[in-house]
Design a protein around this motif. Structure first.
Motif, PDB file in Angstrom:
ATOM      1  N   PRO A  91       0.827  -1.202   0.000  1.00 24.26           N
ATOM      2  CA  PRO A  91       0.000   0.000   0.000  1.00 24.26           C
ATOM      3  C   PRO A  91       0.866   1.260   0.000  1.00 24.26           C
ATOM      4  O   PRO A  91       1.916   1.296   0.636  1.00 24.26           O
ATOM      5  CB  PRO A  91      -0.790  -0.120   1.309  1.00 24.26           C
ATOM      6  N   VAL A  92       0.431   2.256  -0.751  1.00 26.88           N
ATOM      7  CA  VAL A  92       1.180   3.515  -0.865  1.00 26.88           C
ATOM      8  C   VAL A  92       0.522   4.546   0.050  1.00 26.88           C
ATOM      9  O   VAL A  92      -0.701   4.690   0.039  1.00 26.88           O
ATOM     10  CB  VAL A  92       1.179   4.001  -2.326  1.00 26.88           C
ATOM     11  N   THR A  93       1.351   5.225   0.859  1.00 26.88           N
ATOM     12  CA  THR A  93       0.819   6.187   1.827  1.00 26.88           C
ATOM     13  C   THR A  93       1.553   7.536   1.691  1.00 26.88           C
ATOM     14  O   THR A  93       2.605   7.612   1.063  1.00 26.88           O
ATOM     15  CB  THR A  93       1.008   5.673   3.274  1.00 26.88           C
ATOM     16  N   ALA A  94       0.971   8.576   2.294  1.00 23.71           N
ATOM     17  CA  ALA A  94       1.658   9.874   2.358  1.00 23.71           C
ATOM     18  C   ALA A  94       2.681   9.804   3.487  1.00 23.71           C
ATOM     19  O   ALA A  94       2.319   9.592   4.639  1.00 23.71           O
ATOM     20  CB  ALA A  94       0.660  10.993   2.609  1.00 23.71           C
ATOM     21  N   GLY A  95       3.964   9.955   3.158  1.00 24.15           N
ATOM     22  CA  GLY A  95       5.013   9.892   4.167  1.00 24.15           C
ATOM     23  C   GLY A  95       5.311  11.259   4.747  1.00 24.15           C
ATOM     24  O   GLY A  95       4.686  12.263   4.359  1.00 24.15           O
ATOM     25  N   PRO A  96       6.299  11.330   5.669  1.00 24.28           N
ATOM     26  CA  PRO A  96       6.695  12.620   6.242  1.00 24.28           C
ATOM     27  C   PRO A  96       7.130  13.571   5.128  1.00 24.28           C
ATOM     28  O   PRO A  96       7.917  13.190   4.259  1.00 24.28           O
ATOM     29  CB  PRO A  96       7.887  12.260   7.129  1.00 24.28           C
ATOM     30  N   GLY A  97       6.599  14.790   5.150  1.00 21.71           N
ATOM     31  CA  GLY A  97       6.995  15.776   4.147  1.00 21.71           C
ATOM     32  C   GLY A  97       6.166  15.755   2.884  1.00 21.71           C
ATOM     33  O   GLY A  97       6.333  16.619   2.017  1.00 21.71           O
ATOM     34  N   TYR A  98       5.272  14.760   2.755  1.00 21.68           N
ATOM     35  CA  TYR A  98       4.469  14.708   1.530  1.00 21.68           C
ATOM     36  C   TYR A  98       3.572  15.936   1.466  1.00 21.68           C
ATOM     37  O   TYR A  98       2.906  16.274   2.450  1.00 21.68           O
ATOM     38  CB  TYR A  98       3.623  13.434   1.505  1.00 21.68           C
ATOM     39  N   PRO A  99       3.543  16.654   0.316  1.00 24.38           N
ATOM     40  CA  PRO A  99       2.804  17.919   0.260  1.00 24.38           C
ATOM     41  C   PRO A  99       1.291  17.725   0.391  1.00 24.38           C
ATOM     42  O   PRO A  99       0.750  16.714  -0.069  1.00 24.38           O
ATOM     43  CB  PRO A  99       3.167  18.467  -1.126  1.00 24.38           C
ATOM     44  N   ALA A 100       0.640  18.691   1.026  1.00 17.17           N
ATOM     45  CA  ALA A 100      -0.813  18.649   1.153  1.00 17.17           C
ATOM     46  C   ALA A 100      -1.446  18.795  -0.233  1.00 17.17           C
ATOM     47  O   ALA A 100      -0.823  19.296  -1.175  1.00 17.17           O
ATOM     48  CB  ALA A 100      -1.284  19.767   2.077  1.00 17.17           C
ATOM     49  N   ALA A 101      -2.699  18.373  -0.364  1.00 20.39           N
ATOM     50  CA  ALA A 101      -3.377  18.322  -1.664  1.00 20.39           C
ATOM     51  C   ALA A 101      -3.424  19.678  -2.353  1.00 20.39           C
ATOM     52  O   ALA A 101      -3.348  19.764  -3.582  1.00 20.39           O
ATOM     53  CB  ALA A 101      -4.772  17.766  -1.471  1.00 20.39           C
ATOM     54  N   ASP A 102      -3.510  20.787  -1.571  1.00 19.07           N
ATOM     55  CA  ASP A 102      -3.663  22.103  -2.193  1.00 19.07           C
ATOM     56  C   ASP A 102      -2.313  22.798  -2.423  1.00 19.07           C
ATOM     57  O   ASP A 102      -2.262  23.931  -2.866  1.00 19.07           O
ATOM     58  CB  ASP A 102      -4.572  23.002  -1.349  1.00 19.07           C
TER      59      ASP A 102
END
Ligand code: ZN
Length: 310
Positions: free
Chosen positions: A293-304
């Motif tokens: 499964p692929v997840t948002a990791g530390p530092g991943y930018p917010a959607a906006d």
């Protein structure tokens, strides 16, 4: 022999079970099944590799031994001393890269293998999450070779006898870090935590009709993204072992990610990268499949965050 790790202990996996979809099949605890002859610790498995292969060949699957379900399988080789990766090792991948960079006509094949390392903290298991640090993370299905015997200046014809087994790998790659700068930084771009899923089991070469020609592939969200055959490797497994061991001795337990065929996200039009919520499934026929499964990791930018592409 098919070897795995469950709850940080070595397990022998049922030989009849070639297909690990739906986690069918079972395993037995190696230390218990061998009545203490072989250790539970996966880091010690190569101390007595030849004896283990011999013992496993004559092991009888009776009903006395407690059977373990396969859904808890972890990385079968969690702590190799050295990890090698090979770039540009399939012609179709070389051509998709060349086309994307505007090359016309024939792309010359490399004269020697392109080598990098995946630092070992990037290695994870067959069902572990891939935490994304950025929006530029890509997939690469690869056959992974695990060394069983000290290999120093080994000839091609002797190379396979130095291999413990084969497993499935994903060479997850952050493309901006990999390619920016005055020279490419493959080792850094490919070494974030979770960027090296491996498994689900380690399979000895004798289990394959032809270990030099295996079908590999991966899919994202059910859509097949890559397919290939290791018979198309520009540098075969014996050639890689001969080349690498001519420079750095290969140690028991060392791991070689052998390269990826065409179909990565970077060279699609438009490019496609991994996104939180995706599931990446990766297989080698005769070994099994990874499902990460692929997840948002530390530092991943917010959607906006439109500027968050680096
Ligand atoms: Zn790769």
């Amino acid at each position: 022999m098919r070897l795995g790790v469950i709850a940080n202990r070595l397990v022998l996996v049922d030989k009849d079970q070639k297909d690990h979809k739906n986690n069918k099949g079972t395993a037995v605890d190696l230390e218990q099944a061998s009545k203490g002859r072989f250790p539970a610790d996966p880091e010690r498995v190569f101390d007595s590799w030849d004896a283990l292969v011999e013992w496993a060949a004559s092991y009888t699957w009776d009903d006395e031994q407690e059977r373990l379900p396969l859904d808890g399988l972890q990385n079968p080789v969690p702590a190799p001393r050295q990890v090698y990766g090979i770039g540009a090792n399939y012609r179709d991948h070389l051509e998709e890269a060349g086309r994307a960079q505007g090359h016309q006509g024939d792309i010359p094949a490399p004269g020697t293998p392109l080598i990098f390392t995946k630092f070992r903290t990037s290695l994870t298991g067959p069902y572990d999450a891939v935490p994304l640090p950025t929006r530029n993370v890509d997939w690469e299905v690869e056959l992974v070779v695990v060394i069983g015997r000290h290999a120093e200046r080994v000839a091609e014809k002797d190379a396979w006898s130095h291999v413990a087994g084969l497993t499935v790998g994903q060479d997850i790659s952050e493309r901006v870090i990999q390619l920016e700068g005055i020279a490419p930084q493959f080792s850094m771009g490919k070494s974030f935590p979770g960027f090296g899923p491996m498994g689900p089991v380690l399979v000895t070469p004798d289990e394959f009709e032809d270990p030099d020609d295996l079908e590999i592939g991966c899919s994202l969200g059910g859509q097949v993204m890559q397919t290939g055959r290791t018979g198309d490797l520009l540098f075969s497994v014996p050639q890689l072992i001969a080349y690498i061991s001519g420079v750095t001795p290969l140690l028991p337990g060392d791991v070689i990610f052998t390269g990826t065929p065409a179909g990565v996200g970077l060279f699609r039009e438009p490019p496609v990268f991994l996104q939180p919520g995706d599931t990446l499934v990766t297989w080698v026929t005769g070994i099994g499949e990874l499902s990460n499964p692929v997840t948002a990791g530390p530092g991943y930018p917010a959607a906006d965050d439109q500027d968050g592409d680096k």
